[in-house]
Design a protein around this motif. Structure first.
Motif, PDB file in Angstrom:
ATOM      1  N   UNK B  39      48.112  41.937  45.896  1.00 11.82           N
ATOM      2  CA  UNK B  39      49.295  41.934  45.036  1.00 11.82           C
ATOM      3  C   UNK B  39      48.960  41.566  43.602  1.00 11.82           C
ATOM      4  N   UNK B  40      48.066  40.551  43.453  1.00  7.09           N
ATOM      5  CA  UNK B  40      47.722  40.147  42.088  1.00  7.09           C
ATOM      6  C   UNK B  40      46.485  40.865  41.569  1.00  7.09           C
ATOM      7  N   UNK B  41      45.965  41.802  42.393  1.00  3.01           N
ATOM      8  CA  UNK B  41      44.831  42.632  41.979  1.00  3.01           C
ATOM      9  C   UNK B  41      43.646  41.831  41.474  1.00  3.01           C
ATOM     10  N   UNK B  42      43.327  40.790  42.248  1.00  5.25           N
ATOM     11  CA  UNK B  42      42.149  39.998  41.892  1.00  5.25           C
ATOM     12  C   UNK B  42      40.985  40.440  42.764  1.00  5.25           C
ATOM     13  N   UNK B  43      39.789  40.412  42.226  1.00  4.26           N
ATOM     14  CA  UNK B  43      38.629  40.829  43.011  1.00  4.26           C
ATOM     15  C   UNK B  43      37.912  39.621  43.618  1.00  4.26           C
ATOM     16  N   UNK B  44      38.506  38.444  43.429  1.00  4.02           N
ATOM     17  CA  UNK B  44      37.828  37.213  43.853  1.00  4.02           C
ATOM     18  C   UNK B  44      38.194  36.872  45.303  1.00  4.02           C
ATOM     19  N   UNK B  45      37.393  37.369  46.265  1.00  6.43           N
ATOM     20  CA  UNK B  45      37.690  37.107  47.673  1.00  6.43           C
ATOM     21  C   UNK B  45      37.425  35.651  48.037  1.00  6.43           C
ATOM     22  N   UNK B  46      36.437  35.016  47.349  1.00  5.06           N
ATOM     23  CA  UNK B  46      36.101  33.619  47.644  1.00  5.06           C
ATOM     24  C   UNK B  46      37.311  32.718  47.460  1.00  5.06           C
ATOM     25  N   UNK B  47      38.181  33.103  46.504  1.00  4.48           N
ATOM     26  CA  UNK B  47      39.376  32.290  46.235  1.00  4.48           C
ATOM     27  C   UNK B  47      40.295  32.243  47.458  1.00  4.48           C
ATOM     28  N   UNK B  48      40.351  33.372  48.177  1.00  7.63           N
ATOM     29  CA  UNK B  48      41.155  33.431  49.402  1.00  7.63           C
ATOM     30  C   UNK B  48      40.622  32.424  50.418  1.00  7.63           C
ATOM     31  N   UNK B  49      39.299  32.439  50.571  1.00  6.28           N
ATOM     32  CA  UNK B  49      38.673  31.506  51.514  1.00  6.28           C
ATOM     33  C   UNK B  49      38.961  30.067  51.099  1.00  6.28           C
ATOM     34  N   UNK B 112      37.562  42.658  54.647  1.00 10.20           N
ATOM     35  CA  UNK B 112      38.453  42.450  53.496  1.00 10.20           C
ATOM     36  C   UNK B 112      37.802  42.763  52.155  1.00 10.20           C
ATOM     37  N   UNK B 113      36.602  42.229  51.853  1.00 11.31           N
ATOM     38  CA  UNK B 113      35.990  42.582  50.560  1.00 11.31           C
ATOM     39  C   UNK B 113      35.712  44.082  50.446  1.00 11.31           C
ATOM     40  N   UNK B 114      35.381  44.723  51.592  1.00 12.58           N
ATOM     41  CA  UNK B 114      35.124  46.168  51.574  1.00 12.58           C
ATOM     42  C   UNK B 114      36.368  46.932  51.141  1.00 12.58           C
ATOM     43  N   UNK B 120      38.140  48.979  42.844  1.00 15.02           N
ATOM     44  CA  UNK B 120      37.393  48.708  41.624  1.00 15.02           C
ATOM     45  C   UNK B 120      36.080  48.025  41.916  1.00 15.02           C
ATOM     46  N   UNK B 121      35.580  47.373  40.923  1.00 16.30           N
ATOM     47  CA  UNK B 121      34.280  46.743  41.037  1.00 16.30           C
ATOM     48  C   UNK B 121      34.395  45.350  41.656  1.00 16.30           C
ATOM     49  N   UNK B 122      33.722  45.175  42.807  1.00 18.91           N
ATOM     50  CA  UNK B 122      33.785  43.885  43.491  1.00 18.91           C
ATOM     51  C   UNK B 122      32.369  43.415  43.777  1.00 18.91           C
ATOM     52  N   UNK B 123      32.112  42.136  43.516  1.00 17.53           N
ATOM     53  CA  UNK B 123      30.786  41.599  43.833  1.00 17.53           C
ATOM     54  C   UNK B 123      30.744  41.239  45.307  1.00 17.53           C
ATOM     55  N   UNK B 124      30.172  42.168  46.090  1.00 17.13           N
ATOM     56  CA  UNK B 124      30.110  41.931  47.531  1.00 17.13           C
ATOM     57  C   UNK B 124      29.205  40.761  47.864  1.00 17.13           C
TER      58      UNK B 124
END
Lengths: 410, 287
Positions: B39-49, B112-114, B120-124
């Motif tokens: 929803x907020x279009x953030x690429x930071x998956x670590x923040x979810x964790x 999820x990160x996939x 867009x560009x995500x640091x896997x």
């Protein structure tokens, strides 16, 4: 096979096992006999490595259980008092798990040995059942099958027949007897007839101490020279007891019944002499006519009771003898008298199986209707034969008594 | 060990615990993933964790509580301890099964990160390293819970005690700031810890003299430190408290700094508590 030396286990200040030493030979069935709380389970738990000993050593097939636990444990199949079963597994799953736990790596081997153990323990057709849904008898069988896995040389069974119905009990005993042909078996029990029927050798344990060991015949023979005399004489309780106590060689006087000027009592004669004549003479001289007089030799059961009994555990008989003029015995005394009366009058039919049974009988007599207490004779009468028929009120003693004849069948 | 591991893993999924923990874990991961990342279009998956670490406090004790407490209550520990299996083998088998149960929802989270890469560009690398440390953090919590479970036969008690310990550890960053006000406070806290340790040593050795010796020797050292190098005490105290903050190293990783020290820290915590678990089981054989 198993060498136990100076084994001691203390829990704080309480000594559960006190300096026990014994050796278990190959190919025999050993019975560890003792009242509840005597230290049987603790001893078995130490031998199997579940508990650590405070002092002393246990060697299984030459491996010290403390120094080489893996090798020692591999020689033992253990069925604890409560079978260690996972309720949510099926019989097959459980046995396969135990087989793997005991080091059978190959899947095909495991399946084969599980099938064999299940067949040996009589579990055919039960493999797919959930352990949760099994009866107590079948759970015990699953426990025994698990103990058989891993090809142990010794099978240790802690009270394998407790809580089973008489039919299951006979089956399990037959199974243990069968196991004795291929394994060294150690079992514990507080039921004498059971040990007498199955075991080649008996170790009697009480209050943490090993107090006697030998074959059932040896143990009975050791004290066979001792005889019990039961007699009834006319006269006051005090006079009769005083006259009997004066006879040299007589000991352990117990009043079993007392009514209308007649006193019934039992006494133990030592050194293999027949003291009936001396007792009769002594009573006659004291002015107490002898009404009945008979001698019996002690059964293993009596030996067991005598050996495991201590003043602290069973103060009642002594208090009974000391109390010379108990004019109106209260319910408690009547109960005790009733308890003693049963073996005196029907020794072969139903001797008290153990201390536990004796206690239960006491309860039975105490719960008789209140009006019987003053008379003191109805409880005595009730405790003889008819006591077995009052099933609805006291199911437990009936069950306990019920097993004695079954035991001797085997 | 393999037998115990297999049985334990299966037992988690024969009962409800395996499924419930996976469902709860995935629900929250999914919820925050949808909210933060999608929803907020953030690429930071670590923040979810990071946001869902709070859930671990409730979830992980539920996995670890049954490990040894249940065995003890049902007396099935008699089977394990009288079988030719070593105590480290038993502990490790059970712990690995717990780790697998916690790993199940974590593995699902790998997707999820996939999904984010479609937008867009995500640091896997940073996402997956965070997920790995997240799993290690969970494993460390499970090790603590296993230890607690080995000391009781009541599962509810094991759950509550583990939850309490993890909560203190979670709040440790805040608690730490209360204790930076002076050297005297650090001294007093160390003195109390020393007193408790001396009493424990005295009770374990059943000798008053040993307990007193430990207390006097420790006390002398403590006073000497307090008089000569008061700052050392405070630093030592601070680092002890930092070591208790189980969640802090993970927070560092979330900030984008994957550090080997965090991994080493979690592995040490796991090793320490599994060792303590083995000791607790061994000690029980003596009582």
């Amino acid at each position: 096979m198993i060498e136990v030396e100076h084994l001691t286990k203390r829990y704080g200040g309480h000594v559960a096992v006190d300096d026990i030493s014994f050796t278990v030979q190959d190919g025999c069935i050993y019975g560890l006999l003792g009242p509840n709380g005597a230290g049987k389970s603790t001893t078995m738990n130490i031998i199997t490595g579940y508990l650590s000993a405070t002092a002393g050593t246990v060697k299984v097939d030459g491996h010290d259980i403390a120094a080489e636990p893996m090798q020692a444990k591999a020689c033992i199949g253990y069925l604890p008092e409560q079978p260690p079963l996972y309720q949510d597994m099926t019989v097959q799953e459980y046995l396969l798990f135990v087989a793997e736990l005991k080091g059978e790596r190959k899947k095909a081997d495991r399946a084969a040995s599980v099938e064999q153990a299940a067949a040996r323990a009589g579990l055919q057709g039960m493999e797919r059942r959930l352990i949760r849904n099994l009866s107590k008898g079948y759970r015990q069988r699953v426990g025994i099958a698990a103990a058989l896995l891993g090809a142990p040389k010794v099978i240790i069974l802690d009270e394998p027949t407790v809580g089973l119905d008489p039919a299951q009990m006979i089956e399990i005993r037959a199974l243990i007897h069968d196991l004795g042909k291929t394994h060294t078996v150690i079992l514990s029990s507080h039921i004498l007839s059971e040990v007498q029927a199955i075991c080649d050798r008996v170790l009697i344990i009480a209050h943490g101490k090993l107090i006697a060991q030998g074959t059932p015949e040896e143990l009975a023979g050791r004290l066979a020279a001792k005889g019990t005399i039961s007699a009834t004489a006319q006269g006051s309780r005090g006079a009769v007891l005083a006259a009997a106590a004066a006879v040299p060689g007589l000991s352990d006087l117990r009043v079993t019944a007392e009514k209308g000027g007649e006193v019934s009592f039992t006494a133990v004669s030592e050194a293999g002499t027949d003291l009936r004549g001396a007792l009769s003479l002594a009573l006659a001289q004291a002015g107490c006519p002898v009404l009945t007089l008979s001698a019996e030799t002690m059964s293993l059961e009596d030996v067991f009771l005598q050996l495991t009994e201590t003043p602290a555990a069973d103060p009642a008989p002594q208090a009974d003898a000391a109390e010379a003029d108990a004019s109106a015995p209260d319910a408690q005394n009547a109960a005790l008298a009733a308890e003693g009366a049963a073996p005196a009058q029907e020794p072969a039919a139903e001797p008290p199986a153990a201390e536990e049974t004796a206690a239960e009988e006491t309860v039975t007599a105490e719960t008789t209707p209140a009006e019987t207490a003053p008379a003191a004779e109805p409880p005595a009468a009730e405790a003889d034969g008819p006591a077995q028929q009052d099933t609805p009120a006291t199911p437990e003693p009936t069950q306990e008594k019920g097993e004695a004849p079954h035991g001797s069948d085997l | 060990m393999a037998a115990i591991f297999k049985r334990e893993t299966k037992a988690y999924y024969t009962g409800m615990i395996g499924y419930v923990t996976a469902a709860v874990s995935l629900f929250f991961l999914g919820l925050y993933f949808a909210n933060r990342n999608l929803m907020y279009a953030s690429s930071d998956f670590a923040m979810v964790l990071y946001t869902t670490t709070m859930i671990l406090l409730f979830l992980l004790p539920a996995i670890s509580m049954r490990s040894f407490a249940e065995e003890r209550r049902n007396k099935t520990d008699q089977l394990l301890l009288t079988s030719p299996v070593s105590i480290p083998g038993i502990v490790l088998g059970k712990f690995l099964a717990e780790c697998v149960v916690f790993a199940a929802p974590t593995v699902v989270a790998l997707i999820m990160p996939l999904l984010l890469t479609a937008f867009g560009n995500v640091s896997l690398v940073s996402a997956y390293s965070a997920l790995f440390v997240y799993w290690l953090l969970g494993a460390a919590c499970l090790a603590v819970g296993t230890w607690v479970s080995a000391m009781t036969e009541n599962q509810i008690l094991a759950y509550l005690a583990t939850f309490g310990a993890l909560l203190v550890s979670y709040l440790m960053d805040g608690i730490k700031t209360m204790f930076t006000s002076g050297n005297l406070l650090a001294f007093l806290v160390f003195a109390v810890v020393l007193l408790i340790a001396s009493v424990l040593v005295g009770v374990l050795c059943k000798s008053l003299a040993t307990g007193l010796t430990v207390f006097c020797a420790g006390g002398a050292a403590l006073i000497a430190l307090f008089l000569l190098r008061p700052a050392w005490l405070l630093t030592a105290f601070d680092s002890v408290l930092s070591a208790l903050a189980l969640f802090t190293p993970f927070n560092g990783v979330v900030g984008g700094m994957f550090s080997l020290s965090a991994v080493v820290y979690y592995l040490s915590v796991i090793a320490l508590f599994l060792f303590l678990t083995g000791q607790a089981i061994e000690r029980r054989r003596w009582h």
